[in-house]
Design a protein around this motif. Structure first.
Motif, PDB file in Angstrom:
ATOM      1  N   LEU A  85      42.144  45.831  55.114  1.00  0.00           N
ATOM      2  CA  LEU A  85      41.919  44.449  54.701  1.00  0.00           C
ATOM      3  C   LEU A  85      41.730  44.345  53.192  1.00  0.00           C
ATOM      4  O   LEU A  85      42.248  43.434  52.548  1.00  0.00           O
ATOM      5  CB  LEU A  85      40.707  43.862  55.426  1.00  0.00           C
ATOM      6  N   ARG A  86      40.994  45.295  52.619  1.00  0.00           N
ATOM      7  CA  ARG A  86      40.787  45.289  51.167  1.00  0.00           C
ATOM      8  C   ARG A  86      42.117  45.466  50.432  1.00  0.00           C
ATOM      9  O   ARG A  86      42.395  44.758  49.461  1.00  0.00           O
ATOM     10  CB  ARG A  86      39.815  46.396  50.756  1.00  0.00           C
ATOM     11  N   LEU A  87      42.928  46.368  50.919  1.00  0.00           N
ATOM     12  CA  LEU A  87      44.214  46.616  50.269  1.00  0.00           C
ATOM     13  C   LEU A  87      45.164  45.435  50.388  1.00  0.00           C
ATOM     14  O   LEU A  87      45.875  45.109  49.436  1.00  0.00           O
ATOM     15  CB  LEU A  87      44.863  47.874  50.853  1.00  0.00           C
ATOM     16  N   VAL A  88      45.174  44.773  51.542  1.00  0.00           N
ATOM     17  CA  VAL A  88      46.031  43.592  51.711  1.00  0.00           C
ATOM     18  C   VAL A  88      45.607  42.503  50.731  1.00  0.00           C
ATOM     19  O   VAL A  88      46.452  41.848  50.103  1.00  0.00           O
ATOM     20  CB  VAL A  88      46.009  43.099  53.171  1.00  0.00           C
ATOM     21  N   ALA A  89      44.300  42.306  50.579  1.00  0.00           N
ATOM     22  CA  ALA A  89      43.804  41.301  49.627  1.00  0.00           C
ATOM     23  C   ALA A  89      44.171  41.679  48.193  1.00  0.00           C
ATOM     24  O   ALA A  89      44.589  40.826  47.398  1.00  0.00           O
ATOM     25  CB  ALA A  89      42.293  41.138  49.774  1.00  0.00           C
ATOM     26  N   ALA A  90      44.040  42.957  47.850  1.00  0.00           N
ATOM     27  CA  ALA A  90      44.393  43.408  46.500  1.00  0.00           C
ATOM     28  C   ALA A  90      45.894  43.259  46.257  1.00  0.00           C
ATOM     29  O   ALA A  90      46.318  42.867  45.161  1.00  0.00           O
ATOM     30  CB  ALA A  90      43.962  44.863  46.296  1.00  0.00           C
ATOM     31  N   LYS A  91      46.708  43.543  47.256  1.00  0.00           N
ATOM     32  CA  LYS A  91      48.163  43.384  47.136  1.00  0.00           C
ATOM     33  C   LYS A  91      48.518  41.929  46.878  1.00  0.00           C
ATOM     34  O   LYS A  91      49.353  41.622  46.026  1.00  0.00           O
ATOM     35  CB  LYS A  91      48.824  43.898  48.420  1.00  0.00           C
ATOM     36  N   ARG A  92      47.877  41.027  47.604  1.00  0.00           N
ATOM     37  CA  ARG A  92      48.138  39.595  47.406  1.00  0.00           C
ATOM     38  C   ARG A  92      47.728  39.175  45.995  1.00  0.00           C
ATOM     39  O   ARG A  92      48.445  38.468  45.304  1.00  0.00           O
ATOM     40  CB  ARG A  92      47.396  38.758  48.440  1.00  0.00           C
ATOM     41  N   ALA A  93      46.556  39.632  45.556  1.00  0.00           N
ATOM     42  CA  ALA A  93      46.077  39.287  44.220  1.00  0.00           C
ATOM     43  C   ALA A  93      46.995  39.851  43.141  1.00  0.00           C
ATOM     44  O   ALA A  93      47.297  39.170  42.154  1.00  0.00           O
ATOM     45  CB  ALA A  93      44.647  39.799  44.032  1.00  0.00           C
ATOM     46  N   ALA A  94      47.460  41.081  43.315  1.00  0.00           N
ATOM     47  CA  ALA A  94      48.375  41.672  42.330  1.00  0.00           C
ATOM     48  C   ALA A  94      49.675  40.877  42.264  1.00  0.00           C
ATOM     49  O   ALA A  94      50.234  40.682  41.182  1.00  0.00           O
ATOM     50  CB  ALA A  94      48.653  43.136  42.674  1.00  0.00           C
ATOM     51  N   GLY A  95      50.140  40.410  43.404  1.00  0.00           N
ATOM     52  CA  GLY A  95      51.337  39.573  43.417  1.00  0.00           C
ATOM     53  C   GLY A  95      51.138  38.279  42.660  1.00  0.00           C
ATOM     54  O   GLY A  95      52.032  37.799  41.947  1.00  0.00           O
ATOM     55  N   LEU A  96      49.948  37.697  42.788  1.00  0.00           N
ATOM     56  CA  LEU A  96      49.646  36.460  42.054  1.00  0.00           C
ATOM     57  C   LEU A  96      49.553  36.716  40.553  1.00  0.00           C
ATOM     58  O   LEU A  96      50.014  35.901  39.747  1.00  0.00           O
ATOM     59  CB  LEU A  96      48.347  35.842  42.576  1.00  0.00           C
ATOM     60  N   VAL A  97      48.972  37.850  40.170  1.00  0.00           N
ATOM     61  CA  VAL A  97      48.913  38.206  38.752  1.00  0.00           C
ATOM     62  C   VAL A  97      50.330  38.403  38.217  1.00  0.00           C
ATOM     63  O   VAL A  97      50.664  37.931  37.119  1.00  0.00           O
ATOM     64  CB  VAL A  97      48.050  39.468  38.524  1.00  0.00           C
ATOM     65  N   LEU A  98      51.174  39.071  38.992  1.00  0.00           N
ATOM     66  CA  LEU A  98      52.566  39.262  38.585  1.00  0.00           C
ATOM     67  C   LEU A  98      53.256  37.915  38.382  1.00  0.00           C
ATOM     68  O   LEU A  98      53.936  37.699  37.374  1.00  0.00           O
ATOM     69  CB  LEU A  98      53.312  40.093  39.634  1.00  0.00           C
TER      70      LEU A  98
END
Length: 110
Positions: A85-98
């Protein structure tokens, strides 16, 4: 992290992205000089971690079920879920930063 496109947000974004990448990435100057490249790479790195975590979750009972006590196996499974769950949230956030580094402007919704 401050809102995208506010003063100093890219420096904070770079620090956050580096926190989600292997420590050795801090030694490469290009990532700091080109935050878009770092965000692109971090997104892919996190995608790989999510995939690995999902595979571990699918295989843990078969691979470790005979080697761990039932309570330990349950604990490992619970922590795999939490980390996933932590990694999925971080992946989503990294996509938004990108997206933000590519110029996307986010408008708050009511």
């Amino acid at each position: 992290m401050p809102p995208a496109h506010s003063p100093g947000w890219e420096d904070r974004a770079v620090a956050w992205l580096l926190d989600h990448c292997p420590p050795d990435y801090r030694t490469y100057g290009a990532w700091r000089r080109h935050p878009l490249a770092l965000a692109w790479l971090a997104d892919r790195h996190l995608d790989g971690q999510v995939s690995a975590m999902r595979q571990a979750y699918r295989e843990v009972r078969v691979e470790l079920g005979d080697d761990l006590p039932a309570t330990a196996l349950a604990e490992v499974i619970e922590q795999l879920e939490r980390e996933g769950l932590r990694l999925v949230a971080a992946k989503r956030a990294a996509g938004l930063v990108l997206e933000a580094l590519r110029g996307t402007v986010f408008v708050p919704r009511l």
